[in-house]
Design an enzyme around this catalytic site. Structure first.
Site, PDB file in Angstrom:
ATOM      1  N   GLU A  94       0.878  -1.084  -0.024  1.00 17.83           N
ATOM      2  CA  GLU A  94      -0.050   0.002   0.047  1.00 17.83           C
ATOM      3  C   GLU A  94       0.881   1.222  -0.110  1.00 17.83           C
ATOM      4  O   GLU A  94       0.783   2.183   0.909  1.00 17.83           O
ATOM      5  CB  GLU A  94      -0.834   0.105   1.259  1.00 17.83           C
ATOM      6  CG  GLU A  94      -1.880  -1.033   1.292  1.00 17.83           C
ATOM      7  CD  GLU A  94      -2.414  -1.396   2.769  1.00 17.83           C
ATOM      8  OE1 GLU A  94      -2.190  -0.464   3.815  1.00 17.83           O
ATOM      9  OE2 GLU A  94      -3.299  -2.158   3.066  1.00 17.83           O
ATOM     10  N   ARG A 151       3.424   7.655  -0.351  1.00 18.26           N
ATOM     11  CA  ARG A 151       4.257   8.786  -0.304  1.00 18.26           C
ATOM     12  C   ARG A 151       5.625   8.355  -1.459  1.00 18.26           C
ATOM     13  O   ARG A 151       6.103   9.034  -2.309  1.00 18.26           O
ATOM     14  CB  ARG A 151       5.117   8.901   0.928  1.00 18.26           C
ATOM     15  CG  ARG A 151       6.057  10.069   1.020  1.00 18.26           C
ATOM     16  CD  ARG A 151       6.858  10.077   2.392  1.00 18.26           C
ATOM     17  NE  ARG A 151       6.071   9.733   3.318  1.00 18.26           N
ATOM     18  CZ  ARG A 151       5.433  10.633   4.364  1.00 18.26           C
ATOM     19  NH1 ARG A 151       5.680  11.961   3.968  1.00 18.26           N
ATOM     20  NH2 ARG A 151       4.832  10.180   5.433  1.00 18.26           N
ATOM     21  N   CYS A 206      -2.410  33.298   9.844  1.00 14.54           N
ATOM     22  CA  CYS A 206      -2.233  34.052  11.031  1.00 14.54           C
ATOM     23  C   CYS A 206      -1.908  33.014  12.203  1.00 14.54           C
ATOM     24  O   CYS A 206      -2.833  32.789  12.970  1.00 14.54           O
ATOM     25  CB  CYS A 206      -3.641  35.057  11.309  1.00 14.54           C
ATOM     26  SG  CYS A 206      -3.927  36.223  10.420  1.00 14.54           S
ATOM     27  N   TYR A 234       0.640  13.765   0.264  1.00 11.93           N
ATOM     28  CA  TYR A 234       0.304  14.707   1.633  1.00 11.93           C
ATOM     29  C   TYR A 234       0.535  16.092   1.639  1.00 11.93           C
ATOM     30  O   TYR A 234       0.626  16.820   2.589  1.00 11.93           O
ATOM     31  CB  TYR A 234       0.779  14.056   2.910  1.00 11.93           C
ATOM     32  CG  TYR A 234       0.767  12.431   3.024  1.00 11.93           C
ATOM     33  CD1 TYR A 234      -0.488  11.891   3.151  1.00 11.93           C
ATOM     34  CD2 TYR A 234       1.901  11.662   2.812  1.00 11.93           C
ATOM     35  CE1 TYR A 234      -0.534  10.641   3.170  1.00 11.93           C
ATOM     36  CE2 TYR A 234       1.773  10.284   2.680  1.00 11.93           C
ATOM     37  CZ  TYR A 234       0.540   9.836   2.809  1.00 11.93           C
ATOM     38  OH  TYR A 234       0.423   8.717   2.980  1.00 11.93           O
TER      39      TYR A 234
HETATM   40  N1  LLP Z   1      -1.701   2.014   4.373  1.00  5.65           N
HETATM   41  C1  LLP Z   1      -2.215   2.635   5.306  1.00  5.65           C
HETATM   42  C2  LLP Z   1      -3.134   1.836   5.962  1.00  5.65           C
HETATM   43  C3  LLP Z   1      -1.875   3.865   5.683  1.00  5.65           C
HETATM   44  O1  LLP Z   1      -2.475   4.325   7.019  1.00  5.65           O
HETATM   45  C4  LLP Z   1      -1.076   4.654   5.166  1.00  5.65           C
HETATM   46  C5  LLP Z   1      -0.689   6.146   5.511  1.00  5.65           C
HETATM   47  C6  LLP Z   1      -0.580   4.346   3.899  1.00  5.65           C
HETATM   48  C7  LLP Z   1      -0.703   2.660   3.677  1.00  5.65           C
HETATM   49  C8  LLP Z   1       0.622   4.900   2.963  1.00  5.65           C
HETATM   50  O2  LLP Z   1       1.881   5.231   3.935  1.00  5.65           O
HETATM   51  P1  LLP Z   1       2.788   5.710   2.670  1.00  5.65           P
HETATM   52  O3  LLP Z   1       3.351   4.786   2.092  1.00  5.65           O
HETATM   53  O4  LLP Z   1       2.393   7.009   2.029  1.00  5.65           O
HETATM   54  O5  LLP Z   1       3.980   5.850   4.036  1.00  5.65           O
HETATM   55  N2  LLP Z   1       0.243  12.826   6.251  1.00  5.65           N
HETATM   56  C9  LLP Z   1       1.493  12.121   6.730  1.00  5.65           C
HETATM   57  C10 LLP Z   1       1.531  10.902   6.417  1.00  5.65           C
HETATM   58  C11 LLP Z   1       0.397  10.138   6.927  1.00  5.65           C
HETATM   59  C12 LLP Z   1       0.130   8.801   6.643  1.00  5.65           C
HETATM   60  C13 LLP Z   1      -1.032   7.738   7.050  1.00  5.65           C
HETATM   61  N3  LLP Z   1      -1.206   6.615   6.514  1.00  5.65           N
HETATM   62  C14 LLP Z   1       2.740  13.035   6.236  1.00  5.65           C
HETATM   63  O6  LLP Z   1       2.493  13.822   5.704  1.00  5.65           O
HETATM   64  O7  LLP Z   1       3.819  12.737   6.346  1.00  5.65           O
END
Ligand code: LLP
Length: 415
Positions: free
Chosen positions: A273, A276, A343, A371
């Protein structure tokens, strides 16, 4: 050549200068590179070739329809966390049978919609959710494909807000209770137990935590098999980090090596999954300097983008490189805090950045493809910005800048 690069003193996305994009679409504006997105997905897919596998792109990272459509064309699956995300996937031409549904708080209407659409799997995060899905599936005369998201209790060594695999986190089912809940699930008529799932956090920059988590999953799978619960897939979540600065990151091949070492013996379908790592470095936020302001303590570059457009610096102390669109300038090199018009003292995009700036200059806040827009808000009644996708020499507007009308859409005065 990298998809974002300098050419004749100007910063480019593929074959188009960002100065040109600012002229045509205004600022602030998210700019993505089609090639960069496709390259990342394809690289991971190729590294996974030895396995029967499915990449389920995490929609939350960047849910623009054009981005989802690129994934759909590549044959990607999707990881969703709401009915809204499933609607987006369908609209973008994605295949519901390649969708996994994660998240701790699935509502009955969301479960119903996902069952109607025939998704691949529910990643179940609690005993209560299991009971609810079984009941709804029974009402609909369906059988819900399900996997339990187990919490392996490993430290992902990332920012506490994006760490999810520790036992104090709200995510998943504890290892200790997993066996019992699997037995319970296996006895339910309207649940088909097909997998196991984990996701330990995001922006993980070394492979140790993944190896620990996958080993625990592997032991659990073996134990379940001994108890006549044969699973069809292992979903290892997302979480692989990207280089925001000069971090050295494990490659897709290194990551797959860890998967091989810890999970290959099971010969089951592998689901990932990633969010990023697919889109993070494929986008920048283009912004313009409105004012330069010097105080005895600081030099501020006040730009037209703000924390409502890109919240990562404010919320997670996220560091994003900031590049001048015109590489060299006559202005003196000064350390600036690059801040927005919102602000809040926490409204900054970068601190202490050595830049040569004049009023009106353009900047790119880098690594903003994940994100970024997906976490944008209307705080301070700021319309959300435009998004464009560059494909070689062409630019496509994939989301119009919001208008003032959009901003108040659906609101009304009291009678
Ligand atoms: N699968 C699940 C169940 C997740 O909760 C997430 C991300 C992913 C996959 C994808 O993860 P990635 O490969 O993108 O790391 N807003 C935060 C990141 C929050 C991630 C939430 N879950 C930021 O900007 O760093």
């Amino acid at each position: 050549m990298s998809d974002f690069h300098y050419q004749n003193g100007l910063y480019y996305a593929e074959g188009v200068s960002l100065a040109e994009i600012a002229k045509q679409y205004g600022t602030p504006c998210y700019v993505y590179s089609r090639h960069a997105i496709e390259k990342q997905w394809t690289m991971l897919d190729s590294a996974l070739e030895p396995f029967k596998h499915l990449i389920c792109y995490a929609v939350k990272a960047n849910s623009n329809l054009a981005v989802l459509n690129l994934m759909a064309r590549l044959g990607s699956g999707f990881d969703i966390v709401s009915a809204g995300e499933l609607h987006r996937v369908i609209k973008a031409g994605g295949d519901s049978s390649r969708v996994v549904f994660s998240g701790v708080g699935k509502r009955p209407d969301e479960i119903r919609f996902a069952l109607e659409q025939g998704i691949k799997c529910f990643n179940i995060e609690s005993a209560d959710e299991l009971v609810r899905i079984n009941l709804i599936a029974a009402e609909m005369d369906k059988v819900a494909p399900a996997s339990l998201r187990v919490n392996p209790d490993v430290d992902a060594e990332t920012h506490p807000y994006i760490s999810t695999g520790l036992k104090e986190n709200k995510f998943g089912i504890t290892f200790e209770s997993a066996r019992e809940i699997y037995q319970q699930a296996a006895s339910m008529e309207n649940i088909d137990v097909i997998g196991v799932d984990c996701h330990i956090g995001s922006q993980i920059t070394n492979l140790g935590p993944f190896a620990d988590a996958f080993k625990r999953l592997s032991d659990l799978i073996a134990e379940l098999a001994n108890n006549d619960i044969e699973l069809k897939h292992i979903d290892i979540g997302g979480g692989l980090g990207i280089a925001y600065q000069d971090e050295t990151l494990p490659s897709a091949d290194d990551y797959v090596e860890v998967i091989s070492e810890t999970l290959a013996e099971h010969d089951m379908e592998l689901i990932l999954e990633p969010g990023r790592s697919i889109v993070g470095n494929a986008g920048v936020l283009l912004t313009r300097v409105e004012y330069l302001k010097q105080t005895p303590e600081h030099n501020f570059a006040i730009v037209d983008a703000a924390m409502n457009d890109l919240i990562r610096p404010s919320l997670y102390d996220g560091w994003h490189d900031i590049k001048q669109i015109v590489e060299s300038s006559d202005a003196d090199a000064i350390n600036y805090d690059v801040v927005g018009p919102v602000c809040e003292t926490g409204d900054f995009l970068g601190k202490n950045r050595l830049l040569r700036l004049q009023q009106g200059d353009l900047l790119a806040v880098c690594s903003a493809g994940a994100y970024g827009f997906s976490m944008a808000s209307n705080y301070n009644s700021r319309p959300r910005v435009a998004e464009v996708m560059v494909d070689k020499e062409q630019v496509f507007e994939i989301r119009k800048r919001e208008s003032i009308e959009d901003l108040m859409n659906g609101e009304s005065l009291l009678p």
